[in-house]
Design a protein around this motif. Structure first.
Motif, PDB file in Angstrom:
ATOM      1  N   ARG A  15       0.864  -1.177   0.000  1.00 40.70           N
ATOM      2  CA  ARG A  15       0.000   0.000   0.000  1.00 40.70           C
ATOM      3  C   ARG A  15       0.900   1.226   0.000  1.00 40.70           C
ATOM      4  O   ARG A  15       1.943   1.246   0.642  1.00 40.70           O
ATOM      5  CB  ARG A  15      -0.915   0.032   1.230  1.00 40.70           C
ATOM      6  N   PHE A  16       0.447   2.265  -0.703  1.00 40.71           N
ATOM      7  CA  PHE A  16       1.226   3.493  -0.809  1.00 40.71           C
ATOM      8  C   PHE A  16       0.371   4.680  -0.381  1.00 40.71           C
ATOM      9  O   PHE A  16      -0.797   4.784  -0.780  1.00 40.71           O
ATOM     10  CB  PHE A  16       1.705   3.710  -2.252  1.00 40.71           C
ATOM     11  N   CYS A  17       0.962   5.581   0.406  1.00 38.83           N
ATOM     12  CA  CYS A  17       0.227   6.770   0.851  1.00 38.83           C
ATOM     13  C   CYS A  17       1.232   7.851   1.213  1.00 38.83           C
ATOM     14  O   CYS A  17       2.207   7.584   1.925  1.00 38.83           O
ATOM     15  CB  CYS A  17      -0.648   6.426   2.062  1.00 38.83           C
ATOM     16  N   THR A  18       0.983   9.083   0.747  1.00 41.42           N
ATOM     17  CA  THR A  18       1.904  10.179   1.083  1.00 41.42           C
ATOM     18  C   THR A  18       1.800  10.564   2.551  1.00 41.42           C
ATOM     19  O   THR A  18       2.789  10.967   3.151  1.00 41.42           O
ATOM     20  CB  THR A  18       1.633  11.407   0.215  1.00 41.42           C
ATOM     21  N   GLN A  19       0.637  10.525   3.143  1.00 39.90           N
ATOM     22  CA  GLN A  19       0.432  10.616   4.592  1.00 39.90           C
ATOM     23  C   GLN A  19       0.651  12.003   5.192  1.00 39.90           C
ATOM     24  O   GLN A  19      -0.055  12.407   6.115  1.00 39.90           O
ATOM     25  CB  GLN A  19       1.358   9.612   5.302  1.00 39.90           C
ATOM     26  N   PHE A  20       1.639  12.765   4.700  1.00 46.70           N
ATOM     27  CA  PHE A  20       2.117  13.956   5.397  1.00 46.70           C
ATOM     28  C   PHE A  20       0.993  14.929   5.751  1.00 46.70           C
ATOM     29  O   PHE A  20       0.925  15.430   6.867  1.00 46.70           O
ATOM     30  CB  PHE A  20       3.174  14.675   4.554  1.00 46.70           C
ATOM     31  N   ILE A  21       0.113  15.217   4.799  1.00 48.12           N
ATOM     32  CA  ILE A  21      -0.896  16.243   5.017  1.00 48.12           C
ATOM     33  C   ILE A  21      -1.893  15.823   6.103  1.00 48.12           C
ATOM     34  O   ILE A  21      -2.512  16.667   6.756  1.00 48.12           O
ATOM     35  CB  ILE A  21      -1.607  16.579   3.679  1.00 48.12           C
ATOM     36  N   LYS A  22      -2.024  14.513   6.332  1.00 45.84           N
ATOM     37  CA  LYS A  22      -2.910  14.029   7.392  1.00 45.84           C
ATOM     38  C   LYS A  22      -2.378  14.373   8.777  1.00 45.84           C
ATOM     39  O   LYS A  22      -3.125  14.372   9.750  1.00 45.84           O
ATOM     40  CB  LYS A  22      -3.074  12.509   7.299  1.00 45.84           C
ATOM     41  N   LEU A  23      -1.080  14.646   8.861  1.00 45.88           N
ATOM     42  CA  LEU A  23      -0.448  14.931  10.149  1.00 45.88           C
ATOM     43  C   LEU A  23      -0.373  16.428  10.422  1.00 45.88           C
ATOM     44  O   LEU A  23       0.309  16.860  11.359  1.00 45.88           O
ATOM     45  CB  LEU A  23       0.955  14.333  10.170  1.00 45.88           C
ATOM     46  N   GLY A  24      -1.090  17.221   9.625  1.00 46.95           N
ATOM     47  CA  GLY A  24      -1.049  18.664   9.796  1.00 46.95           C
ATOM     48  C   GLY A  24       0.149  19.321   9.158  1.00 46.95           C
ATOM     49  O   GLY A  24       0.438  20.490   9.407  1.00 46.95           O
ATOM     50  N   ASP A  34       7.024  16.230   0.881  1.00 46.94           N
ATOM     51  CA  ASP A  34       8.114  15.944   1.813  1.00 46.94           C
ATOM     52  C   ASP A  34       8.975  14.817   1.253  1.00 46.94           C
ATOM     53  O   ASP A  34       8.512  14.001   0.453  1.00 46.94           O
ATOM     54  CB  ASP A  34       7.531  15.524   3.169  1.00 46.94           C
ATOM     55  N   ILE A  35      10.232  14.805   1.645  1.00 46.36           N
ATOM     56  CA  ILE A  35      11.182  13.744   1.312  1.00 46.36           C
ATOM     57  C   ILE A  35      11.203  13.479  -0.197  1.00 46.36           C
ATOM     58  O   ILE A  35      11.304  12.342  -0.649  1.00 46.36           O
ATOM     59  CB  ILE A  35      10.904  12.465   2.131  1.00 46.36           C
ATOM     60  N   GLY A  36      11.066  14.536  -0.972  1.00 44.55           N
ATOM     61  CA  GLY A  36      11.239  14.432  -2.414  1.00 44.55           C
ATOM     62  C   GLY A  36      10.022  14.037  -3.214  1.00 44.55           C
ATOM     63  O   GLY A  36      10.091  13.979  -4.447  1.00 44.55           O
ATOM     64  N   VAL A  37       8.852  13.758  -2.574  1.00 43.06           N
ATOM     65  CA  VAL A  37       7.725  13.238  -3.343  1.00 43.06           C
ATOM     66  C   VAL A  37       7.186  14.247  -4.356  1.00 43.06           C
ATOM     67  O   VAL A  37       6.644  13.847  -5.395  1.00 43.06           O
ATOM     68  CB  VAL A  37       6.577  12.732  -2.442  1.00 43.06           C
ATOM     69  N   SER A  38       7.338  15.548  -4.074  1.00 51.79           N
ATOM     70  CA  SER A  38       6.847  16.540  -5.039  1.00 51.79           C
ATOM     71  C   SER A  38       7.702  16.556  -6.299  1.00 51.79           C
ATOM     72  O   SER A  38       7.273  17.078  -7.336  1.00 51.79           O
ATOM     73  CB  SER A  38       6.822  17.941  -4.414  1.00 51.79           C
ATOM     74  N   TYR A  39       8.899  15.975  -6.233  1.00 49.17           N
ATOM     75  CA  TYR A  39       9.770  15.846  -7.410  1.00 49.17           C
ATOM     76  C   TYR A  39       9.593  14.486  -8.072  1.00 49.17           C
ATOM     77  O   TYR A  39       9.384  14.388  -9.284  1.00 49.17           O
ATOM     78  CB  TYR A  39      11.230  16.039  -6.999  1.00 49.17           C
ATOM     79  N   ALA A  44      -3.943  12.499   0.128  1.00 55.98           N
ATOM     80  CA  ALA A  44      -3.264  11.499   0.966  1.00 55.98           C
ATOM     81  C   ALA A  44      -4.053  10.197   1.021  1.00 55.98           C
ATOM     82  O   ALA A  44      -4.046   9.504   2.038  1.00 55.98           O
ATOM     83  CB  ALA A  44      -3.016  12.036   2.375  1.00 55.98           C
ATOM     84  N   ARG A  45      -4.703   9.857  -0.080  1.00 55.93           N
ATOM     85  CA  ARG A  45      -5.413   8.584  -0.096  1.00 55.93           C
ATOM     86  C   ARG A  45      -4.423   7.455  -0.373  1.00 55.93           C
ATOM     87  O   ARG A  45      -3.410   7.647  -1.045  1.00 55.93           O
ATOM     88  CB  ARG A  45      -6.533   8.593  -1.145  1.00 55.93           C
ATOM     89  N   ALA A  46      -4.722   6.293   0.160  1.00 54.21           N
ATOM     90  CA  ALA A  46      -3.868   5.136  -0.046  1.00 54.21           C
ATOM     91  C   ALA A  46      -4.243   4.422  -1.337  1.00 54.21           C
ATOM     92  O   ALA A  46      -5.416   4.381  -1.708  1.00 54.21           O
ATOM     93  CB  ALA A  46      -3.983   4.172   1.133  1.00 54.21           C
ATOM     94  N   VAL A  47      -3.249   3.891  -2.021  1.00 50.92           N
ATOM     95  CA  VAL A  47      -3.500   3.097  -3.218  1.00 50.92           C
ATOM     96  C   VAL A  47      -2.894   1.712  -3.002  1.00 50.92           C
ATOM     97  O   VAL A  47      -1.849   1.560  -2.365  1.00 50.92           O
ATOM     98  CB  VAL A  47      -2.914   3.749  -4.489  1.00 50.92           C
ATOM     99  N   ASP A  48      -3.582   0.700  -3.524  1.00 51.77           N
ATOM    100  CA  ASP A  48      -3.087  -0.668  -3.389  1.00 51.77           C
ATOM    101  C   ASP A  48      -2.149  -1.004  -4.541  1.00 51.77           C
ATOM    102  O   ASP A  48      -1.889  -0.181  -5.436  1.00 51.77           O
ATOM    103  CB  ASP A  48      -4.237  -1.660  -3.292  1.00 51.77           C
ATOM    104  N   ALA A  49      -1.645  -2.206  -4.546  1.00 51.88           N
ATOM    105  CA  ALA A  49      -0.653  -2.610  -5.540  1.00 51.88           C
ATOM    106  C   ALA A  49      -1.212  -2.553  -6.957  1.00 51.88           C
ATOM    107  O   ALA A  49      -0.510  -2.131  -7.889  1.00 51.88           O
ATOM    108  CB  ALA A  49      -0.138  -4.010  -5.221  1.00 51.88           C
TER     109      ALA A  49
END
Length: 261
Positions: free
Chosen positions: A134-143, A148-153, A171-176
């Motif tokens: 499962r993949f999720c950027t997550q950051f925005i859910k934490l306020g 972050d960590i290069g994902v915007s690139y 920040a929705r999760a996606v499956d394989a």
């Protein structure tokens, strides 16, 4: 128990395993420092040609360890926000370090890759997903900001701007399966075989010319930012001529003529 395990199933292939399975391999201060030191060692190991990166247990990496999000040691004795910036930069530089390695890095994503874990996977050159990934950027859910960590690139360059904006903002999760459809990963493997499948790819790469593999990684990343087709061609041309001076092309041509490997 070490937070990171490095093994060599053969001298030219390294397997790097994040080893905090009880925390879904969350990024602690110790794990981040161990990753930096180990990646530096791999960079200087001229015998190692390919790296497989995976996680122990049922996850790849769940991102920052939220039980200790701002470790004192990471700030080098400075006050906040200076200390926070030191720690932020230290984590983020992991993705740049993976990117800068001469060796191609294959991510065997064996479960959740959230936040910084997703960022690390995206920095790799090839990504395989297990069926439970499962993949999720997550950051925005934490306020925090979603980038972050290069994902915007990395993410827009891998899946395109539209899907990247969707995944980063919501920040929705996606499956394989969805990750495969959008091109975030190139293959799906069974949970039990994802590392073995990554090793098979690594063995394939080790069958090619040493300079050819290294220069191909460098050209691919560099030309994602090429200013024009002419600039991209110029870099390709130089790489091809340099690669042809090592004798590997002559050996391959001779083998082709004689119908042998």
């Amino acid at each position: 128990m070490p937070h990171l395990e490095l093994t060599y199933p053969r001298p030219d292939i390294a397997v790097l395993t994040l080893n905090r399975p009880e925390k879904l391999n969350a990024l602690s201060y110790e794990l981040v420092e161990d990753l930096h030191a180990t990646l530096d060692g791999i960079r200087d190991n001229n015998e190692c040609r390919v790296v497989v990166l995976t996680g122990a247990g049922r996850g790849f990496c769940s991102g920052l360890d939220l039980t200790d999000p701002n470790p004192n040691r990471a700030g080098e004795g400075t006050e906040f926000p200076r200390s926070g910036m030191r720690w932020q930069e230290r984590i983020a530089d992991l993705t740049a370090k993976i990117h800068r390695l001469r060796q191609p890095v294959i991510a065997a994503v064996n479960g959740p890759a959230y936040g910084g874990g997703m960022g690390i996977a995206l920095a790799c050159d090839i990504r395989l997903a297990s069926e439970s990934a499962r993949f999720c950027t997550q950051f925005i859910k934490l306020g925090l900001g979603g980038c972050d960590i290069g994902v915007s690139y990395t993410l827009p360059r891998i899946v395109g701007a539209g899907p990247a904006f969707d995944l980063i903002l919501t920040a929705r999760a996606v499956d394989a399966d969805e990750a495969l459809r959008m091109g975030m990963v190139s293959r799906i493997s069974a949970d039990a075989t994802v590392v073995d499948d990554a090793l098979t790819i690594a063995e394939t790469l080790c069958g090619y010319g040493k300079f050819g593999v290294e220069s191909t990684k460098q050209v691919l990343w560099a030309n994602l930012d090429a200013s024009s087709l002419e600039a991209a061609l110029h870099l390709e041309n130089r790489s091809q001529i340099l690669a042809s001076t090592g004798g590997v092309m002559a050996e391959a041509t001779e083998a082709f003529r004689h119908r042998r490997r």
